[in-house]
Design a protein around this motif. Structure first.
Motif, PDB file in Angstrom:
ATOM      1  N   THR A 237      -4.051  -4.264   4.302  1.00 44.23           N
ATOM      2  CA  THR A 237      -2.897  -3.916   5.385  1.00 44.23           C
ATOM      3  C   THR A 237      -1.876  -5.039   5.374  1.00 44.23           C
ATOM      4  OG1 THR A 237      -4.372  -2.254   6.524  1.00 44.23           O
ATOM      5  CG2 THR A 237      -2.286  -3.106   7.644  1.00 44.23           C
ATOM      6  N   ASN A 238      -2.129  -6.170   5.820  1.00 40.77           N
ATOM      7  CA  ASN A 238      -1.406  -7.374   5.802  1.00 40.77           C
ATOM      8  C   ASN A 238      -0.829  -7.590   4.599  1.00 40.77           C
ATOM      9  OD1 ASN A 238      -1.879  -9.196   8.441  1.00 40.77           O
ATOM     10  ND2 ASN A 238      -3.889  -7.967   8.059  1.00 40.77           N
ATOM     11  N   VAL A 241       1.936  -4.865   4.323  1.00 38.58           N
ATOM     12  CA  VAL A 241       3.160  -5.296   5.431  1.00 38.58           C
ATOM     13  C   VAL A 241       4.087  -6.361   4.786  1.00 38.58           C
ATOM     14  CG1 VAL A 241       3.612  -5.994   7.518  1.00 38.58           C
ATOM     15  CG2 VAL A 241       1.872  -4.257   7.240  1.00 38.58           C
ATOM     16  N   ASP A 245       7.984  -6.150   3.991  1.00 35.24           N
ATOM     17  CA  ASP A 245       8.894  -7.169   4.563  1.00 35.24           C
ATOM     18  C   ASP A 245       9.841  -7.826   3.774  1.00 35.24           C
ATOM     19  OD1 ASP A 245       8.059  -6.212   7.105  1.00 35.24           O
ATOM     20  OD2 ASP A 245       6.669  -7.994   7.565  1.00 35.24           O
ATOM     21  N   GLN A 262       1.604 -13.463   8.239  1.00 39.87           N
ATOM     22  CA  GLN A 262       0.767 -12.589   7.677  1.00 39.87           C
ATOM     23  C   GLN A 262      -0.232 -12.913   6.586  1.00 39.87           C
ATOM     24  OE1 GLN A 262       3.661  -9.933   6.538  1.00 39.87           O
ATOM     25  NE2 GLN A 262       3.899  -8.609   8.208  1.00 39.87           N
TER      26      GLN A 262
END
Length: 475
Positions: A237-238, A241, A245, A262
């Protein structure tokens, strides 16, 4: 799978036992049958000897060189003596002609001398009975008769006077043999059924620990999958993300800091995952029976001082009192060498550090602010067994453990909290493994050092872990 394995074990057990029983029954049958045959042959030979002694020999026409048997005088009483044993006599001339017989009909069997006994089959006899006893039990129109016979050539000097043949019905062997076969078959069948039932029961008992191990393996696999899935999912997930970004806000100044944050989360989760894998590898090696190559003399008092010193920061942050108590030796002990190594044992330094770090860390983790954690070290000399042990108690004034959870406390991945989550705001959480393996690892280390670990706890009053380690390991 377990039922199929249990069934195969029971079948193999029954089959092997059945084969052994069949071999035993066959041996018994052959032995009894041969004994019956020998008994009949002995009886026939005994009759031959009696009849030979009763033969009346007389000269022919007054010539002493020519002799003959007086049949009427010789066999007048013999028939009465043999009728109770169902033994029949036949007297043949020197040329093989039948002269006298107790059979109602001649057997038409060629005469030949045989003292060892033989079994003959008489065919095409419409009816055969003993002429003296009128025994009709041996009637057989289809397959004939079976007789056991002994033939003796009677001689006087070099002159052959004739042949004496003694016959005994073979049913004296076949009848008890058939009964024995029936009894052995019945007994073997009942034994096989009993063995099958007991084999099924014993195979079930043998499969119980296998089933329990399989269930523990399934639980271990499920727990390990759960523990590994969470950090892996968070890492994915990180990373997703962070990549999103970078793609959407490449020109923004905050992108670099968000990306860095992150990645730090990913690094922390990766470290947690690596620690979990290391713990699992450690337990796997312990289960495999690793050697004690890393064992040496370890001063346990110095080791506990180091561990307590390392945990003091956590205790201070949580406002918990952490104390170490070393129980001094008794005044009667005066040996300088023994006093110098009073708390020294043979063990692995790194593993023992890990053991007490886990126990003290857990105590701090579940003790609220203002509480206390006490570590006590004492040497126990067992005079009766001439052994010495070191006993370490780690006590806290924390929340305690429910009684129903104590039996499973050392199971891998087991947590008292069914939600498998840590209490929020707990400062000591970094000291715990976070995976439910801490106490399992502690137990494995204690067992590796041939010691034992116990726990005493009351909900609301705290918990005490008692570790007992031998001074010297047994070979």
């Amino acid at each position: 799978m377990f039922q199929a394995t249990r069934r195969r074990l029971a079948i193999w057990y029954t089959a092997v036992t059945a084969v052994l029983l069949l071999l035993f029954a066959s041996g018994v049958y052959l032995y009894v049958r041969s004994t019956l045959v020998e008994r009949i042959d002995d009886t026939l030979n005994h009759v031959v000897e009696i009849v030979e002694r009763s033969l009346v020999i007389e000269p022919v026409n007054g010539e002493p060189e020519k002799l003959r048997i007086n049949v009427e005088a010789s066999f007048r009483n013999n028939a009465n003596t043999v009728e109770d044993d169902h033994i029949d006599l036949e007297w043949f001339s020197p040329t093989g002609d039948l002269i006298w017989s107790t059979f109602s009909e001649p057997l038409n069997i060629p005469i030949h001398s045989n003292r060892t006994g033989e079994t003959v089959h008489v065919f095409k006899q419409d009816r055969w009975t003993n002429s003296k006893t009128q025994n009709s039990a041996l009637t057989n129109q289809d397959s004939g008769l079976l007789l056991r016979q002994v033939t003796q050539r009677v001689e006087f000097g070099r002159q052959v006077l004739g042949y004496l043949r003694v016959s005994h019905p073979w049913f004296e062997v076949t009848k008890p043999s058939r009964q024995l076969i029936f009894d052995l078959a019945l007994g073997t069948g009942l034994m096989v059924i009993s063995v099958a039932a007991s084999g099924w029961f014993l195979s079930g008992k043998a499969m119980e620990p296998v089933g329990e191990s399989y269930q523990r393996l399934k639980q271990f696999t499920a727990d390990a999958s759960h523990e590994l899935r969470s950090p892996i999912t968070l890492i994915q997930t990180n990373v997703q993300v962070a990549l999103a970004d970078l793609e959407l806000t490449e020109t923004e100044a905050t992108t670099s800091s968000n990306y860095r944050q992150q990645l730090k989360v990913v690094e922390r989760l990766t470290q947690r995952l690596g620690k979990l894998v290391n713990d699992l590898l450690f337990l796997a090696r312990q289960d495999g029976g690793v050697s004690r190559d890393g064992f040496s003399s370890c001063p346990l008092d110095a080791l506990l001082m180091d561990v307590v010193e390392e945990q003091q920061l956590v205790a201070t942050e949580k406002a918990i009192t952490l104390n170490l108590h070393l129980i001094d030796p008794v005044d009667s002990e005066t040996s300088p060498e023994l006093l110098e190594h009073w708390f020294t044992l043979v063990g692995n330094w790194d593993q023992l550090v890990r053991l007490f770090t886990n126990l003290i860390g857990n105590a701090l983790h579940y003790t609220p602010a203002g509480g206390a954690v006490n570590v006590e070290l004492v040497r126990v000399d067992r005079v009766r067994y001439n052994t010495s042990q070191l006993q370490i108690k780690v006590s806290d004034t924390g929340i305690g453990i429910p009684a129903e959870a104590l039996p499973r406390l050392f199971d891998r991945f087991y947590r008292v909290d069914p939600a498998r989550t840590h209490k929020s705001g707990n400062v000591g959480k970094d000291n715990a493994t976070g995976s439910g393996l801490g106490l399992a690892i502690a137990q494995a280390i204690v067992e590796h050092h041939q010691g034992n670990i116990q726990v005493e706890s009351t909900v609301g009053n705290g918990t005490t872990f008692i570790v007992t380690l031998p001074i010297t390991l047994e070979s």
